[in-house]
Design an enzyme around this catalytic site. Structure first.
Site, PDB file in Angstrom:
ATOM      1  N   ARG A 189      -7.004   3.620  13.177  1.00 10.79           N
ATOM      2  CA  ARG A 189      -8.068   2.646  13.026  1.00 10.79           C
ATOM      3  C   ARG A 189      -8.094   1.628  14.120  1.00 10.79           C
ATOM      4  NH1 ARG A 189     -11.127  -0.151   9.161  1.00 10.79           N
ATOM      5  NH2 ARG A 189     -10.848   1.349   7.765  1.00 10.79           N
ATOM      6  N   GLU A 227       0.954  -1.227  -0.082  1.00  9.28           N
ATOM      7  CA  GLU A 227       0.012  -0.181   0.144  1.00  9.28           C
ATOM      8  C   GLU A 227       0.926   1.279  -0.071  1.00  9.28           C
ATOM      9  OE1 GLU A 227      -2.947   0.110   3.021  1.00  9.28           O
ATOM     10  OE2 GLU A 227      -3.240   2.245   2.745  1.00  9.28           O
ATOM     11  N   GLU A 265     -10.360  -7.756   5.182  1.00  9.28           N
ATOM     12  CA  GLU A 265      -9.684  -7.696   6.381  1.00  9.28           C
ATOM     13  C   GLU A 265     -10.554  -8.267   7.706  1.00  9.28           C
ATOM     14  OE1 GLU A 265      -9.082  -3.441   5.690  1.00  9.28           O
ATOM     15  OE2 GLU A 265      -7.110  -3.727   6.424  1.00  9.28           O
TER      16      GLU A 265
END
Ligand code: LUZ
Ligand code: MOS
Length: 755
Positions: free
Chosen positions: A308, A230, A717
């Site tokens: 997160r 990413e 995920e």
């Protein structure tokens, strides 16, 4: 072709025909890149002499920071990361110089001829040390609701502790790589193994000092990524770009497995300090949490990952008084980065561990405690997002039923009473996983759809295919819109000339964002075609057709559903072309309703949540520290799946990766930050033999108002979290044998055998 089981790449993979970067023989004049990696974690460079290396026959150029034509800066969120450090080395393995040679071995030999002199500085590896020295990238973050101080003070019971989880190596099959091909003097094509075409394009053009439209990014497909590409691909793409730009020859950067394991960032280790207050029924009244993320040398994605983790610290539970503080710590490790779950597993682990501790303290059933604390619809998360479509109660009930829970608990207790060496345990882990990038602006995407003259279709999105079969899902979406079979649709590589400014394919949003963009583009074409269909069918059958009645189905277009008046899709396409009607369209999608105020810690960061729960039963050999997972039962709600077989594959893979994280994968460093387990012989990841003896995956439909394209939900995920249930099951078995001890993370045989 049944679209529910269709798999675009399956045959290609099986026959070894799927195309990856640098699969083909080298290009004419292609150069191989090898790096001088820093041997120390923190130091000043006092001398870097490349002259002997540069003189070696076969060496074309040796590149250092001095050669960068643009800006020596590859940071994005915070601009703190040089491509090559000019003075200060920040981690073991940081690239200091790049040798370009005619072959790999000459390049390797030349690297050894570079003379490096250093002045070592003290290094920091533990997040607590960084925290106490206030070595972070940004100030501490906080999300708070209710009255934490008073509730904690007055709670009937309290517990306090420290929880640590460790990192994880991505272990994608295809390592980091980029093939850079220069053309026309100042333009360059990067065939790069990245999840983020936009980021590589932006950062490479910055380093080269050329505009983004001179840098072309092409990603055919990746051999796995799991978050490791990413952001992690950017540095290697910039290296290849720089080499090709300066030599005007194709340059291949391709890390070996050992290099990749040694020198690239991993999942963030977290250390968490917490205090919890609860009542006699096991209901949590107050939760005070400090999350310390070990971010490594540069910011990378650490702030978003910490965020997160904070957003998932409540997991599936309503906690009326809560304070979540988080600090991303700068340490002298390679910059830690995105990894499936992106901080959520680390946050969830803490509260789930606490649930089991409360259950043990009160001698209550761990499932019962979880049910009592589970979110009800109408309640607010600590950051103010309302829970509206939870079915946690239903999920817990289904899980108990599937596992025959009451009986299982009795059996395990009975077994443990009669066995000394072998102990069994049960672990339960629910999940509530927020889908959307927490950085709102990233939640957008584009698609470009072409219908060719023969009725076959080409679809481009900004999405990257990395084994998750995004391409199959996009094909299914377009096939549903146009009513044509999936095998007439080609989903193309991700290329910046076709789709620019693409967000990373990440955060389990790939099919939501790209699928919706493709849907919108296909709908535009369908609309154009429908107008043509009215004319064509009227001509052909001499009947009046209302455009509202037109149906696209089974590769045909009907004047009215179930009527005989129809034309084939191909016929219609040729007609539309002859009528000069556009057969291409661009689709743009942005996820609606998202906002978040970082200052206030309030907002609606997620489009929806994915819910589920896993239950594991293990048997531990307390003498050898070995265990088997007797069963793992999963209840997962998944919207209207676009392709259930692919989703099942994602669940199986994610679960096993989660099990690997908390029971097998053990990163070892020496005291100076040198990574010792950079090899599959010392770093074990799970394989097919580590599957639970019995694996039950029950996919249940969800309340889909909050879901995405065609009512489907993200899958990449959330199921990782079910793997944690194996840790908690092992912890329970371990406690049977060692009631006074804490099981350390990960639950390797070495941890499980401590006495
Ligand atoms: N990447 C990102 C992610 O930039 N933001 C996120 O929220 C995220 N979540 C999961 C995985 N990657
Ligand atoms: Mo990711 S952790 O690149 O979704």
């Amino acid at each position: 072709m049944n679209s529910e089981t269709y798999h675009l790449s399956g045959t290609l993979h099986l026959c070894g025909k799927s195309h990856f970067i640098a699969d083909e023989p080298p290009l004419q004049g292609e150069l191989y890149a090898k790096f001088l990696f820093s041997p120390v974690a923190h130091s000043l460079i006092t001398k870097l002499d490349i002259s002997a290396a540069a003189k070696m026959p076969g060496v074309v150029k040796v590149i250092t920071s001095a050669d960068i034509p643009g800006i020596n800066q590859i940071g994005t969120v915070i601009k703190d990361e040089p491509l090559f450090p000019e003075k200060e080395i920040m981690y073991v393995g940081q690239p200091l110089a790049m040798v370009l040679a005619e072959d790999e071995y000459i390049a390797e030999l030349a690297v050894k001829k570079i003379i490096l002199k250093l002045e070592e500085l003290p290094a920091i590896f533990a997040p607590e040390d960084a925290y106490s020295k206030k070595q972070g990238y940004i100030p501490e973050r906080k999300i708070e609701s209710g009255d934490i101080e008073n509730t904690l003070k007055n709670a009937p019971y309290t517990l306090k502790g420290k929880t640590a989880t460790t990192g994880q190596e991505h272990f994608y099959l295809e390592g980091q790589r980029c093939l850079a091909i220069p053309f026309e003097g100042n333009r360059i094509t990067l065939q790069t193994a990245t999840q983020s075409t936009m980021e590589v394009q932006e950062v490479a053009s910055r380093v080269l000092g050329i505009p983004a439209n001179d840098v072309i990014i092409e990603v055919p497909r990746l051999g796995g990524a799991f978050g490791g590409k990413e952001r992690g691909a950017t540095i290697w793409a910039c290296m290849a770009a720089l080499g090709a730009f300066l030599t005007q020859k194709p340059v291949l950067v391709k890390l070996t497995r050992d290099e990749d394991m040694h020198y690239t960032g991993k999942r963030h280790p977290f250390t968490s300090l917490w205090q919890v207050g609860y009542d006699e029924t096991g209901k949590i009244l107050a939760y005070d949490l400090l999350l310390l993320a070990n971010g490594g040398a540069y910011t990378d994605l650490s702030i978003a990952i910490l965020e997160r983790a904070m957003f998932h610290s409540d997991n599936a539970y309503f906690i009326p008084n809560i304070r979540i503080r988080g600090y991303a710590c700068r340490t002298n490790l390679p910059p830690n980065t995105a990894f499936r779950g992106f901080g959520a597993p680390q946050g969830i682990f803490v509260i789930e561990n606490i649930m089991d501790k409360i259950a043990a303290q009160l001698e209550l059933d761990p499932l019962e405690i979880r049910k009592r604390n589970a979110y009800q619809n109408g309640q607010l998360t600590p950051y103010g997002q309302e829970i509206t479509q939870s079915q946690l109660n239903n999920i817990f009930a289904k899980l108990a039923d599937k596992a025959n829970y009451a009986l299982l608990r009795k059996e395990v207790a009975e077994f443990n009473k009669h066995n000394c060496r072998y102990k069994r345990g049960i672990g339960i882990t629910p999940v509530k996983f927020g889908i959307s990038f927490t950085t709102t602006l990233m939640n957008q995407g584009s698609a470009l759809v072409w219908v060719y003259i023969d009725g076959s279709v080409s679809v481009s999105t900004g999405g990257v295919e990395m084994g998750q079969e995004l391409s199959t899902k996009v094909a299914i979406v377009v096939s549903r819109v146009l009513g044509i079979p999936v095998n007439k649709i080609r989903v193309e590589s991700s290329n910046s000339q076709r789709i620019g400014n693409a967000s990373p394919t990440a955060a389990s949003t790939g099919s939501d964002i790209n699928g919706n963009a493709a849907r919108l583009a296909a709908e535009k074409i369908k609309d154009n075609l429908a107008h043509c269909a009215v004319r064509l069918i009227q001509q052909k059958y001499n009947q009046t057709i209302d455009i509202k009645d037109i149906v696209f189905k089974d590769n045909r277009v009907f004047g009215k559903e179930y009527s005989e008046t129809c034309v084939s899709f191909e016929e219609l396409v040729r007609f539309a072309h002859s009528e000069r009607v556009p057969l291409a369209a661009y689709g743009y999608y942005k996820t609606p309703g998202l906002w978040f105020d970082k200052e206030k810690g309030l907002g609606h960061p997620f489009h929806y949540y994915v819910y589920g729960a896993g239950l594991a039963e293990v048997e531990l050999d307390t003498l050898l520290g070995e265990h088997k997972v007797r069963k793992l039962i999963i209840v997962h709600e998944n919207g209207n799946s676009l392709n259930e077989a692919i989703d099942r594959g994602q669940i199986e893979g994610a679960v096993l990766q989660g099990i690997g994280w908390c029971t097998m994968e053990d990163l070892k460093y020496d005291a100076k930050g040198v990574y010792l387990s950079a090899n599959p012989s010392t770093y074990k990841i799970p394989d097919i033999r580590d599957l639970p003896e019995k694996l039950v995956i029950e996919i249940i439909p969800s309340l889909t108002e909050e879901a995405s394209v065609f009512g489907s939900k993200g899958i990449g995920e959330p199921p990782f979290i079910y793997g944690l249930s194996v840790f908690f099951a092992l912890q329970s078995a371990f406690k049977e044998a060692n009631p006074e001890k804490e099981l350390s993370f990960p639950a390797t045989p070495e941890s499980l055998i401590q006495r």
